[in-house]
Design an enzyme around this catalytic site. Structure first.
Site, short mmCIF file in Angstrom:
data_model
loop_
_atom_site.label_atom_id
_atom_site.label_comp_id
_atom_site.label_asym_id
_atom_site.label_seq_id
_atom_site.Cartn_x
_atom_site.Cartn_y
_atom_site.Cartn_z
N ARG A 43 0.84 -1.21 0.00
CA ARG A 43 0.00 0.00 0.00
C ARG A 43 0.86 1.26 0.00
O ARG A 43 0.54 2.25 -0.63
CB ARG A 43 -0.95 0.00 1.22
CG ARG A 43 -1.62 1.36 1.44
CD ARG A 43 -2.95 1.31 2.18
NE ARG A 43 -2.88 0.59 3.43
CZ ARG A 43 -2.28 1.02 4.55
NH1 ARG A 43 -1.67 2.19 4.56
NH2 ARG A 43 -2.27 0.29 5.63
N TYR A 95 -15.99 15.42 -17.41
CA TYR A 95 -16.39 14.02 -17.35
C TYR A 95 -17.50 13.86 -16.29
O TYR A 95 -17.42 14.46 -15.21
CB TYR A 95 -15.16 13.19 -16.97
CG TYR A 95 -15.46 11.74 -16.69
CD1 TYR A 95 -15.93 10.91 -17.68
CD2 TYR A 95 -15.29 11.21 -15.42
CE1 TYR A 95 -16.22 9.58 -17.43
CE2 TYR A 95 -15.57 9.88 -15.15
CZ TYR A 95 -16.04 9.07 -16.16
OH TYR A 95 -16.33 7.77 -15.91
N ASP A 167 -6.89 17.65 -16.14
CA ASP A 167 -7.20 16.25 -16.45
C ASP A 167 -6.81 16.04 -17.92
O ASP A 167 -7.48 16.54 -18.83
CB ASP A 167 -8.70 15.99 -16.23
CG ASP A 167 -9.08 14.54 -16.48
OD1 ASP A 167 -8.39 13.86 -17.27
OD2 ASP A 167 -10.10 14.09 -15.91
N LYS A 192 -7.66 4.97 -19.98
CA LYS A 192 -7.91 5.40 -21.35
C LYS A 192 -6.66 5.19 -22.22
O LYS A 192 -6.21 4.08 -22.35
CB LYS A 192 -8.38 6.86 -21.33
CG LYS A 192 -9.47 7.14 -20.29
CD LYS A 192 -10.81 6.53 -20.64
CE LYS A 192 -11.80 6.52 -19.47
NZ LYS A 192 -12.09 7.82 -18.85
C1 LIG Z 1 -12.77 8.14 -17.56
C2 LIG Z 1 -12.39 9.47 -17.11
C3 LIG Z 1 -12.18 9.73 -15.75
C4 LIG Z 1 -12.39 8.68 -14.69
O1 LIG Z 1 -11.43 7.67 -14.78
P1 LIG Z 1 -11.67 6.17 -14.26
O2 LIG Z 1 -10.38 5.50 -14.58
O3 LIG Z 1 -12.85 5.65 -15.03
O4 LIG Z 1 -11.96 6.24 -12.80
C5 LIG Z 1 -11.77 11.01 -15.39
N1 LIG Z 1 -11.60 11.98 -16.30
C6 LIG Z 1 -11.82 11.77 -17.63
C7 LIG Z 1 -11.61 12.89 -18.59
C8 LIG Z 1 -12.22 10.52 -18.06
O5 LIG Z 1 -12.45 10.32 -19.35
#
Ligand SMILES: *Cc1c(COP(=O)(O)O)cnc(C)c1O
Length: 396
Positions: A43, A95, A167, A192
Site C-alpha cells: 500500500r 467528465y 485532467d 484510457k
Molecule cells: C474516464 C475518465 C475519468 C475517470 O477515470 P476512471 O479510470 O474511469 O476512474 C476522469 N476523467 C476523464 C476525462 C475521463 O475520461
C-alpha cells in the site's frame, strides 16, 4: 530525446541483479524489514508500481508521480488538497464522474464548487475573483472539446495563488504536457489512452511541486487507493506502445472527422483537429495533436441510437482510448450522472454520439459508419427534433 524514444528507453528494473528486459511483477503485499530496504508494505510502495510512476513522471515532465486504482481515485486525491470552506473552480464541460464527485462528494465535505466556462477568455479573466484554492480543467474537454488556454489560465492562477490541475486523459502526455504550460498537477484516467487495451482501471497524478507531492503521497498511503502491482505491470506494458497506437488512432480520427463533417446526415462534428474548430489555434499552441476522440450530432436522439446500434466495428461501450474503436451516447452513458436539468441548462444534446477511434484500417471504420447511415430507417432519417427514447436508457 524524441518523444517516441522516451516511451521505451527507461530502466525497467532498477537495482535488479538479473537485469531483466521487462519490469518484473512484484506480486507481494509485504517485504522483509531489514535495515536499508526501500519497501515494507505494498500500500505504501511497491517496486512494480514505482517503475510505472517514475516513467509517468518522466514523460509528463514532472518530478513525482502517483498511480491510483482509478482515474476517480486520482481526482479524489487532488480534491483533497482543498479543505472545508475553500473552493474548487471547475470548467463547465467535465467528465460525468468528475461532476458527480464534485457535486455529491466534495460539497458534502463543505468544499465549495464553482463552474466557469474556462474556454471563454472573458469568463476566465473574471474567474479568480475570489481566488479558488484549486482549478480543475479538461482541455480539450470531454465530450465537446472546448479548449482552455492553459498558459493564460496558469498565469492568472499563479497571480491569484491558486493551484491548477489539468485532467489530461483525452490527450495523454504524448500529445500534451500541461506541466510545461505552468500547471501544478496533471491527472489521468490511465484506463484510457495510457493503458490503451481496455484491461486496466487506473489513475495518475504527476506534479513538480514538492508540497503537492508530499500531500498526494501521504493521502495515497493514508486512504489506500494506490494501484495494485498487477495493474501497474499491465499499465507499464500498455504504455510502451502509446506513441505507435496514438499516431495511428489520431490519423484514423482525422480522416473520419472529415468524412463525418461532409455527411449529409451529420449536423455538427466536435473535433479540435478540424480547421473550423474555434479552439484550434489555442490548442495548437499547447498540444501537438488532436487525439482520437470525436463527437458528432445528428439532430435526433432516435437517429443517433439507430446509428450506434447498427455499427459493427464500433462496439457500444463507455470509455475511450483503447485499440478497438467504440461508440457511445454520452448523455445516456458516461455523462448520465449529470442531472437532466443541468445537461439541458448546458445545452448538452441528447443526440451527441462519441466515437473513440482505434487502430483498425480506416477504410473499414468508414465503411462501418457509412453502412450505419445508409441503414437508417425512413422514420428516423426525416426526424429533425430530439426525442426521448426511454426504453433504450443505458445505466452508467
Ligand atoms: C474516464 C475518465 C475519468 C475517470 O477515470 P476512471 O479510470 O474511469 O476512474 C476522469 N476523467 C476523464 C476525462 C475521463 O475520461
Amino acid at each position: 530525446m524524441k518523444r517516441e524514444t522516451e516511451w521505451t528507453q527507461y530502466e525497467p528494473a532498477p537495482g535488479d541483479a538479473h537485469a531483466p528486459s521487462a519490469t518484473p511483477l512484484y506480486q507481494t503485499a509485504t517485504f522483509r524489514i531489514d535495515d536499508g530496504r526501500e519497501y515494507d508494505y505494498t500500500r505504501s510502495g511497491n517496486p512494480t508500481r514505482r517503475v510505472v510512476e517514475d516513467q509517468l513522471a518522466r514523460i509528463e515532465g514532472g518530478s513525482s508521480a502517483f498511480a491510483f486504482s482509478s482515474g476517480m481515485a486520482a481526482i479524489t486525491a487532488a480534491c483533497a488538497l482543498v479543505s472545508a470552506g475553500e473552493e474548487i473552480l471547475a470548467c463547465v464541460d467535465l467528465y460525468g464522474g468528475t461532476y458527480r464527485l464534485l457535486s455529491q462528494v466534495a460539497t458534502r465535505q463543505a468544499v465549495r464548487v464553482r463552474y466557469v466556462d474556462t474556454s471563454d477568455p472573458a469568463a476566465l479573466a473574471h474567474a479568480f475573483n475570489p481566488a479558488p484554492k484549486l482549478v480543475l480543467v479538461e482541455t480539450p474537454s470531454n465530450p465537446f472539446q472546448n479548449v482552455t488556454d492553459l498558459f493564460r489560465l496558469c498565469d492568472l492562477a499563479q497571480a491569484a495563488g491558486s493551484l491548477v490541475a489539468v485532467d489530461n486523459s483525452l490527450m495523454s502526455p504524448y500529445l500534451q504536457r500541461p506541466l510545461s504550460c505552468g500547471a501544478d498537477l496533471v491527472i489521468h484516467s490511465a484506463t484510457k489512452f495510457l493503458n490503451g487495451h481496455s484491461d486496466v482501471t487506473a489513475g495518475v497524478i504527476v506534479t513538480n511541486d514538492r508540497d503537492v507531492a508530499e500531500h498526494i503521497g501521504f493521502y495515497q498511503n493514508a486512504t489506500g487507493t494506490a494501484l495494485a502491482p498487477f495493474e501497474a505491470w499491465l499499465l507499464a506494458r500498455g504504455m510502451k506502445t502509446l506513441p505507435l497506437r496514438l499516431d495511428k488512432q489520431q490519423t484514423n480520427a482525422g480522416l473520419l472527422a472529415r468524412y463525418l463533417r461532409s455527411h449529409p446526415l451529420v449536423e455538427r462534428v466536435h473535433y479540435v483537429g478540424l480547421p473550423e474548430h474555434p479552439g484550434r489555434e489555442v490548442h495548437e499552441r499547447q498540444a501537438r495533436g488532436a487525439g482520437a476522440v470525436i463527437a458528432f450530432e445528428t439532430g435526433a436522439l432516435a437517429r443517433s441510437l439507430e446509428i450506434v446500434q447498427s455499427l459493427q466495428l464500433f462496439g457500444i461501450t463507455v470509455s475511450f482510448g483503447g485499440v478497438r474503436s467504440t461508440a457511445s451516447l454520452p448523455a445516456r452513458m458516461s455523462h448520465a450522472s449529470i442531472p437532466d436539468e443541468v445537461r439541458t441548462d448546458r445545452h448538452f444534446p441528447d443526440d451527441l454520439v462519441r466515437l473513440s477511434v482505434g487502430i483498425e484500417h480506416v477504410d473499414d471504420l468508414r465503411d462501418d459508419l457509412g453502412r450505419a447511415f445508409d441503414a437508417l430507417g425512413d422514420s428516423t432519417r426525416g426526424l429533425t427534433t430530439a426525442r426521448a427514447v426511454g426504453s433504450h436508457d443505458v445505466p452508467n
